[in-house]
Design an enzyme around this catalytic site. Structure first.
Site, PDB file in Angstrom:
ATOM      1  CG  ASP A  71      -2.095  -0.862   1.293  1.00  0.00           C
ATOM      2  OD1 ASP A  71      -2.066  -1.420   0.029  1.00  0.00           O
ATOM      3  OD2 ASP A  71      -2.947  -1.109   2.112  1.00  0.00           O
ATOM      4  CE  LYS A 186     -31.458   0.343   2.010  1.00  0.00           C
ATOM      5  NZ  LYS A 186     -32.785   1.275   2.360  1.00  0.00           N
ATOM      6  CB  CYS A 387      14.819  -8.851 -10.291  1.00  0.00           C
ATOM      7  SG  CYS A 387      15.734  -9.286  -8.693  1.00  0.00           S
ATOM      8  CD  GLU A 411      16.371 -18.241  -6.899  1.00  0.00           C
ATOM      9  OE1 GLU A 411      16.919 -17.372  -7.274  1.00  0.00           O
ATOM     10  OE2 GLU A 411      15.113 -18.124  -6.331  1.00  0.00           O
ATOM     11  CG  HIS A 543      12.662  -5.259  -8.020  1.00  0.00           C
ATOM     12  ND1 HIS A 543      11.917  -6.072  -8.707  1.00  0.00           N
ATOM     13  CD2 HIS A 543      13.613  -6.043  -7.199  1.00  0.00           C
ATOM     14  CE1 HIS A 543      12.381  -7.457  -8.276  1.00  0.00           C
ATOM     15  NE2 HIS A 543      13.081  -7.397  -7.427  1.00  0.00           N
ATOM     16  CD  GLU A 545       9.686  -3.743 -10.210  1.00  0.00           C
ATOM     17  OE1 GLU A 545      10.585  -3.560 -11.071  1.00  0.00           O
ATOM     18  OE2 GLU A 545       9.565  -4.966  -9.897  1.00  0.00           O
TER      19      GLU A 545
HETATM   20  N1  GLN Z   1      15.510 -15.263  -7.022  1.00  0.00           N
HETATM   21  C1  GLN Z   1      16.349 -14.437  -7.618  1.00  0.00           C
HETATM   22  C2  GLN Z   1      17.441 -13.824  -6.347  1.00  0.00           C
HETATM   23  O1  GLN Z   1      16.952 -14.188  -5.175  1.00  0.00           O
HETATM   24  C3  GLN Z   1      15.703 -13.031  -7.942  1.00  0.00           C
HETATM   25  C4  GLN Z   1      14.899 -12.286  -6.889  1.00  0.00           C
HETATM   26  C5  GLN Z   1      13.908 -11.254  -7.631  1.00  0.00           C
HETATM   27  O2  GLN Z   1      13.524 -11.515  -8.688  1.00  0.00           O
HETATM   28  N2  GLN Z   1      13.443 -10.237  -6.792  1.00  0.00           N
HETATM   29  O3  GLN Z   1      18.412 -13.453  -6.559  1.00  0.00           O
END
Ligand code: GLN
Length: 566
Positions: A71, A186, A387, A411, A543, A545
Site C-alpha cells: 500500500d 444505504k 531481477c 538457485e 526493480h 518498478e
Molecule cells: N530469485 C532471485 C534472487 O534471489 C531473484 C529475486 C527477484 O527477482 N526479486 O536473486
C-alpha cells in the site's frame, strides 16, 4: 508544527483508503506543502518481507532496504516521495520494541501495560516519521470495529491530547452499499461506523469520504449530516471511477484541499496546477494507441484478482509509461509453467507486442520463462527483464548463444556446471556485516552506467535527479565505489548475482553490460544488460518498478512500451 491527518476505514475493507490518503496528500503537495505518509498495519508480522505475494500482494521495497506493505507504493506513486521503512508501522514492531525495552530493564521495574506503553510507542513512531513535514498522513489499516486497530485509534486520540485538536484531523473513508434488490444507496452502515469509531476511541471524524459505485446524492448527504451530525460540507463523495489517478482530481472538485486547510487555519502556499496530471489521466482514460504485453510469471494461479496484486508495481509502471506515451497497455498474465511443456503455447506468444519477465524466486516455472526469453531474443520481440528476469535472460543466453550447455542459476541447480548466476562468497560476508536483511541485497544501490548504452539514454533525466540523492548518500555502502561516473539509484531485492567469472564470455558473445555497481570491497556486480542489435532487449538486476510514478515513469518501462509501440 506538523499537522496530522488520520485516515481510517469503515464498513468494509478494500474501500481504497490508501489511494484516498495518497490523493489527499497529492492535493496538499500541489498547494505547496511538504507531505509524508505513514501506514499502520495491525498485523503481528514485523514487516511484509515474509508475506506470501498471492495472499497479501507484492512486497514493497524502500530505498533504505525495508520490505513493507505494498500500500505504501501508492504514496510514492502519487506523491513522488521516497517513503522510508519506518513509515510502515505494524503491531509486531510496537510490541517487539516494548518487550525488548522491558527485557533491558528500561522501564525501571514498572509494570509494563497496554496503557500507556503501547500507545506511547505508536505515538513516538508517528511523531518521528512526521518530523519536519507540514503534513503527515496516517492511514490506519483494517476497518473500524476490528479489535486489532483499536490500540492505534486510541493512540491517535492520545496524540490529539498531546498536540491539540487544532493540529490533527480525522477522515473516515466509508462505503455506501447499494443492495441489488432495493437499488437504493444505504447510509446505515456508515452511520454505524461513525458511532463505532466514537465509542471505541472517542474519535469523531472531521471528514467522511463516501466511496460508492455512484456519486452521493443530496438526499443521502443530508441523511448522513443529520444522523451522524457532520455538516454536509465535510461529507465528500468519492464514486468508482475509471482510474485511481483520477481521484485527486475528483476530490479537488469537492474542494477537500481547501476545506482541510480551512480546518487547520492555513492558506495555500501556491496555486495548485493539476494540468499535467489531468492530461496523463485523460491519456489513461482515452488513449490514442493500444498494445498488448504478456507478463510471464509464477504467481498466476490464484485467481484473476490476486495475480495482478502480486505484481502491482509492474502493472502500475506500465500504466505510467503508457499514460506518458498516450497508449493503453493491455496486460495478459501468462503462467510460466504452461510454457514449459507446450510448444504451441510458446508459439502463441506472437499475440504480444512485448514480453516482461518480472521478479521471482525458486525453480517453479523457470524453464517456461527461459523459453519466453528465447522467443523474444530470436524473434526481435521487445523484452524487459526484472531481477529474476535478467538472471534468466543470462541463463538463456549462456545456454543458447555462448554454448554453455546446461548453464543455470545456482538457485535452481546448486551444482550446475556453469553457474552463471550465483551467490557470491565475498558478498555473503559483506551482507552479514551491513546487517540489512538476512542475506538479501535490499534497497537502493548506485549503478554506474555505460554512456554508450540504450540504458544510459533512457535514464537521461533520472541521472540528473539522482545526482543530488547520490550526494546525500555520501559515505554509504549503497553507493559502493563511485567516483565521477554517471550513476543512478534503483531498488533491489535479491540474493543471487551475475557470476563475475562468466562476464567476459557473455561480452564476447554480444551481450552488453550497460550498468554495474562496485561494492566497497571492489567486487563488481552487474546491474543492467542489453542486446545492442535487438529492437529492445533490456533487463536489470534491480526493480525499477518501485521508482515509477505517473508523472515520472520508470525509464526502462518507458523504453519498453515505446519499443512495443513501434
Ligand atoms: N530469485 C532471485 C534472487 O534471489 C531473484 C529475486 C527477484 O527477482 N526479486 O536473486
Amino acid at each position: 508544527m506538523t499537522k496530522y491527518i488520520i485516515v481510517a476505514g469503515g464498513v468494509i475493507s478494500g474501500v481504497g483508503k490508501g489511494v484516498s490518503t495518497a490523493s489527499i496528500g497529492k492535493i496538499l503537495k500541489e498547494y505547496g506543502f511538504s507531505v509524508t505518509a505513514i501506514k499502520i498495519d495491525p498485523y503481528i508480522n514485523y514487516d511484509a518481507g515474509t508475506l506470501r505475494p498471492t495472499e497479501h500482494g507484492e512486497v514493497w521495497v524502500t530505498d533504505d532496504g525495508g520490505e513493507i506493505d505494498q500500500d505504501l507504493g501508492n504514496y510514492e506513486r502519487f506523491l513522488e516521495i521516497d517513503v522510508p521503512k519506518k513509515n510502515n508501522i505494524t503491531t509486531g514492531q510496537i510490541y517487539k520494541t516494548v518487550i525488548d525495552r522491558e527485557r533491558k530493564g528500561e522501564y525501571l521495574g514498572k509494570t509494563v501495560q497496554f496503557i500507556p506503553h503501547i500507545p506511547d510507542e505508536v505515538k513516538r513512531r508517528i511523531v518521528d516519521a512526521g518530523k519536519g513535514y507540514d503534513f503527515a498522513l496516517v492511514e490506519i489499516g483494517g476497518t473500524v470495529g476490528d479489535y486489532e486497530n483499536v490500540p492505534f485509534l486510541f493512540a491517535m486520540k492520545s496524540l490529539e491530547r498531546d498536540i491539540g485538536k487544532e493540529n490533527i484531523l480525522y477522515v473516515l473513508v466509508t462505503y455506501l452499499l447499494i443492495p441489488r434488490h432495493t437499488e437504493e444507496m444505504k447510509t446505515k452502515p456508515t452511520q454505524q461506523a461513525i458511532r463505532m469509531l466514537a465509542e471505541s476511541s472517542g474519535i469523531f471524524p472531521d471528514f467522511i469520504l463516501c466511496r460508492a459505485p455512484i456519486a452521493l446524492d443530496e438526499v443521502r448527504r443530508k441523511k448522513i449530516e443529520v444522523y451522524a451530525n457532520i455538516k454536509s460540507d465535510y461529507i465528500i463523495s468519492e464514486p468508482d471511477i475509471d482510474t485511481i489517478y483520477r481521484i485527486p482530481l475528483d476530490l479537488e472538485k469537492e474542494k477537500i484541499g481547501e476545506k482541510i486547510l480551512d480546518k487547520f487555519g492555513l492558506l495555500e502556499k501556491k496555486k495548485a496546477d493539476f494540468s499535467k496530471w489531468e492530461k496523463l489521466v485523460n491519456n489513461i482514460a482515452s488513449p490514442l494507441h493500444r498494445i498488448k504485453v504478456g507478463i510471464v510469471g509464477k504467481y498466476v494461479d490464484s485467481g484473476e484478482f490476486m495475480l495482478s496484486d502480486s505484481y502491482i508495481s509492474v502493472n502500475q509502471a506500465l500504466i505510467h509509461a503508457g499514460a506518458n506515451l498516450d497508449v493503453k497497455v493491455e496486460i495478459e498474465w501468462v503462467d510460466a509453467k504452461k510454457l514449459e511443456k507446450d510448444e504451441f503455447e510458446v508459439e502463441r506468444l506472437t499475440r504480444f507486442n512485448g514480453i516482461i519477465i518480472p521478479g521471482g524466486f525458486g525453480s517453479s516455472g523457470v524453464e517456461g520463462k527461459i523459453k519466453a526469453i528465447k522467443f523474444c531474443r530470436e524473434r526481435n520481440v521487445p523484452f524487459l527483464g526484472l531481477c529474476y528476469g535478467m538472471q534468466l535472460a543470462l541463463v538463456e543466453f549462456a545456454r543458447n548463444v555462448c554454448g554453455l550447455d546446461g548453464a543455470n542459476t545456482s538457485e535452481v541447480e546448486e551444482d550446475t556446471k556453469y553457474p552463471v548466476i550465483d551467490i557470491l562468497d565475498e558478498q555473503k560476508e559483506v551482507l552479514r556485516n551491513h546487517d540489512y536483511g538476512a542475506s538479501m541485497r535490499l534497497g537502493s544501490f548506485a549503478a554506474i552506467l555505460d554512456e554508450n548504452s540504450i540504458v544510459y539514454n533512457l535514464y537521461n533525466k533520472r541521472l540528473e535527479e539522482d545526482a543530488q540523492k547520490i550526494l546525500n548518500l555520501k559515505g554509504s555502502f549503497r553507493l559502493g565505489i563511485l567516483n565521477s561516473e554517471k550513476a543512478v539509484l534503483e531498488r533491489h531485492r535479491h540474493r543471487y548475482e551475475v557470476n563475475p567469472v562468466f562476464v567476459d564470455v557473455f561480452q564476447d558473445n554480444g551481450m552488453r553490460f550497460s550498468g554495474w555497481h562496485i561494492m566497497t570491497n571492489g567486487l563488481k556486480l552487474m546491474e543492467f544488460i542489453e542486446l545492442p542489435s535487438h529492437k529492445y532487449f533490456v533487463a536489470t538486476q534491480a526493480h525499477p518498478e518501485f521508482k515509477s510514478s505517473l508523472e515520472n515513469p520508470a525509464p526502462l518501462f518507458f523504453g519498453f512500451v515505446k519499443a512495443c509501440l513501434e
